[in-house]
Write an enzyme that holds these catalytic residues in place. Sequence first.
Site, short mmCIF file in Angstrom:
data_model
loop_
_atom_site.label_atom_id
_atom_site.label_comp_id
_atom_site.label_asym_id
_atom_site.label_seq_id
_atom_site.Cartn_x
_atom_site.Cartn_y
_atom_site.Cartn_z
CB SER A 150 -0.96 0.00 1.19
OG SER A 150 -0.26 -0.17 2.41
CG HIS A 210 -1.79 4.11 3.86
ND1 HIS A 210 -2.95 3.86 4.55
CD2 HIS A 210 -1.41 2.91 3.34
CE1 HIS A 210 -3.26 2.58 4.46
NE2 HIS A 210 -2.33 1.98 3.73
#
Length: 281
Positions: A150, A210
């Site tokens: 991610s 992230h």
Amino acid sequence: MAEQQNPFSIKSKARFSLGAIALTLTLVLLNIAVYFYQIVFASPLDSRESNLILFGANIYQLSLTGDWWRYPISMMLHSNGTHLAFNCLALFVIGIGCERAYGKFKLLAIYIISGIGAALFSAYWQYYEISNSDLWTDSTVYITIGVGASGAIMGIAAASVIYLIKVVINKPNPHPVIQRRQKYQLYNLIAMIALTLINGLQSGVDNAAHIGGAIIGALISIAYILVPHKLRVANLCITVIAASLLTMMIYLYSFSTNKHLLEEREFIYQEVYTELADANQ
């Protein structure tokens, strides 16, 4: 030249080729292959968490005390099939446009540097948070397992946003339909990044990865965009500089001699190796 002007809008089947998305497809298949290897050949323990630690998950007590190799490996691991499916879908959808916009070399550089940098950022952020809280003096060892692509995906998503901003503002497509489509894609990507970060506020989600991945991807893509497309040597220099800065940060922050961290490192490895010894009996 039409390909360069419209990387996020495939107008017809004639313009599409498998080669145009070869790197994105390879990265997706690599993540799937690593996951199957992970569950079939690299899971000797009953505990999923212990298997992930053994295989190379990003654990700040380990990564910041010498296990720098956990940064690249952890970005290829996934906690379960659902985690893998969502990441592969996002990688495929976002990667196609990013690959056509930046090319294979730049996409690969953004993906790798963002992914590794996100893991480093996550590890240090967790250490910073816990070391400045009451948990630091607690006798309990708190372990947060970081795995997944991610961070790298957020990097290419941010790079795609930067590219679309340049296209929409500085080089709008003369075709109104394509221009509107590019604006929608820009808004959708921004919304996706925002929703991912909001969702990351809940417990159990590595939001630091992230954020780190998005920041790194945006910075690298801005540097690429500021350099004319045909100056390959300059683009190579940007990649080398970015990789060198990342290497320097890993060297500075991944070999801590903090006594508390080293004690927790020893405890974690002792627990995993004890479990491994019991499993082999």
